[in-house]
Scaffold this motif. Structure first.
Motif, mmCIF file in Angstrom:
data_model
loop_
_atom_site.group_PDB
_atom_site.id
_atom_site.type_symbol
_atom_site.label_atom_id
_atom_site.label_comp_id
_atom_site.label_asym_id
_atom_site.label_seq_id
_atom_site.Cartn_x
_atom_site.Cartn_y
_atom_site.Cartn_z
ATOM 1 N N LEU A 140 2.782 -7.052 -1.130
ATOM 2 C CA LEU A 140 3.053 -8.375 -1.693
ATOM 3 C C LEU A 140 3.464 -9.357 -0.598
ATOM 4 N N HIS A 141 4.318 -8.907 0.301
ATOM 5 C CA HIS A 141 4.777 -9.775 1.394
ATOM 6 C C HIS A 141 3.618 -10.167 2.311
ATOM 7 N N GLN A 142 2.755 -9.204 2.645
ATOM 8 C CA GLN A 142 1.631 -9.474 3.542
ATOM 9 C C GLN A 142 0.629 -10.439 2.936
ATOM 10 N N SER A 143 0.622 -10.569 1.626
ATOM 11 C CA SER A 143 -0.285 -11.513 0.981
ATOM 12 C C SER A 143 0.200 -12.951 1.115
ATOM 13 N N GLY A 144 1.393 -13.118 1.657
ATOM 14 C CA GLY A 144 1.954 -14.453 1.806
ATOM 15 C C GLY A 144 2.935 -14.815 0.704
ATOM 16 N N SER A 145 3.165 -13.899 -0.190
ATOM 17 C CA SER A 145 4.097 -14.146 -1.288
ATOM 18 C C SER A 145 5.521 -13.854 -0.842
ATOM 19 N N GLY A 146 6.454 -14.570 -1.439
ATOM 20 C CA GLY A 146 7.857 -14.264 -1.225
ATOM 21 C C GLY A 146 8.263 -13.167 -2.195
ATOM 22 N N VAL A 147 9.080 -12.231 -1.726
ATOM 23 C CA VAL A 147 9.506 -11.118 -2.574
ATOM 24 C C VAL A 147 11.030 -11.079 -2.581
ATOM 25 N N TRP A 148 11.603 -11.225 -3.758
ATOM 26 C CA TRP A 148 13.046 -11.199 -3.953
ATOM 27 C C TRP A 148 13.378 -10.001 -4.832
ATOM 28 N N LEU A 149 14.468 -9.327 -4.531
ATOM 29 C CA LEU A 149 14.861 -8.133 -5.263
ATOM 30 C C LEU A 149 16.187 -8.370 -5.985
ATOM 31 N N CYS A 150 16.310 -7.792 -7.160
ATOM 32 C CA CYS A 150 17.606 -7.814 -7.845
ATOM 33 C C CYS A 150 17.924 -6.399 -8.315
ATOM 34 N N ASN A 151 19.207 -6.134 -8.483
ATOM 35 C CA ASN A 151 19.690 -4.823 -8.923
ATOM 36 C C ASN A 151 19.198 -3.698 -8.018
ATOM 37 N N VAL A 152 19.321 -3.898 -6.713
ATOM 38 C CA VAL A 152 18.862 -2.913 -5.733
ATOM 39 C C VAL A 152 19.867 -1.768 -5.662
ATOM 40 N N SER A 153 19.373 -0.548 -5.780
ATOM 41 C CA SER A 153 20.246 0.624 -5.700
ATOM 42 C C SER A 153 20.723 0.801 -4.262
ATOM 43 N N PRO A 154 21.858 1.461 -4.084
ATOM 44 C CA PRO A 154 22.342 1.714 -2.721
ATOM 45 C C PRO A 154 21.339 2.492 -1.869
ATOM 46 N N VAL A 155 20.602 3.421 -2.487
ATOM 47 C CA VAL A 155 19.614 4.213 -1.743
ATOM 48 C C VAL A 155 18.482 3.327 -1.234
ATOM 49 N N LEU A 156 17.929 2.490 -2.105
ATOM 50 C CA LEU A 156 16.848 1.595 -1.685
ATOM 51 C C LEU A 156 17.350 0.593 -0.658
#
Length: 103
Positions: free
Chosen positions: A71-87
């Motif tokens: 997704l990032h390489q396509s030029g899109s911005g990627v935002w994450l929410c509720n990220v686990s400690p492992v990820l």
């Protein structure tokens, strides 16, 4: 598209301007192809809710990271929410935490 400053002072889009994407049901390559057919949406900003990702448990962190990178390489911005400690730890170890910001 409106933007706000986060605690670090960097600009981020308002949450309402982010398009939710479910990596359990949508393949990143399929999403990129769809975006390529719609040039007005070529620079979309996606929001990935990591709290309920079944693919994270079944396919692993490497699958999720590869989908995020596509997704990032396509030029899109990627935002994450509720990220686990492992990820979060994996993204930091891979030095990808600056590519995928948390909201």
């Amino acid at each position: 598209m409106s933007a706000t400053l986060n605690s670090v002072g960097t600009s981020r889009p308002a949450i309402s301007a982010l398009t939710p994407i479910d990596l359990d049901t949508v393949d990143a390559i399929q999403a990129i192809r769809t975006l390529a057919q719609q040039p007005e949406h070529a620079r979309s900003n996606f929001l990935v809710d990591c709290s309920q990702l079944k693919c994270l448990r079944s396919l692993g962190v490497s699958y999720v990271v590869s989908q995020l990178l596509l997704l990032h390489q396509s030029g899109s911005g990627v935002w994450l929410c509720n990220v686990s400690p492992v990820l979060k730890r994996c993204l930091k170890l891979l030095r990808l935490d600056s590519l995928f910001r948390s909201v």
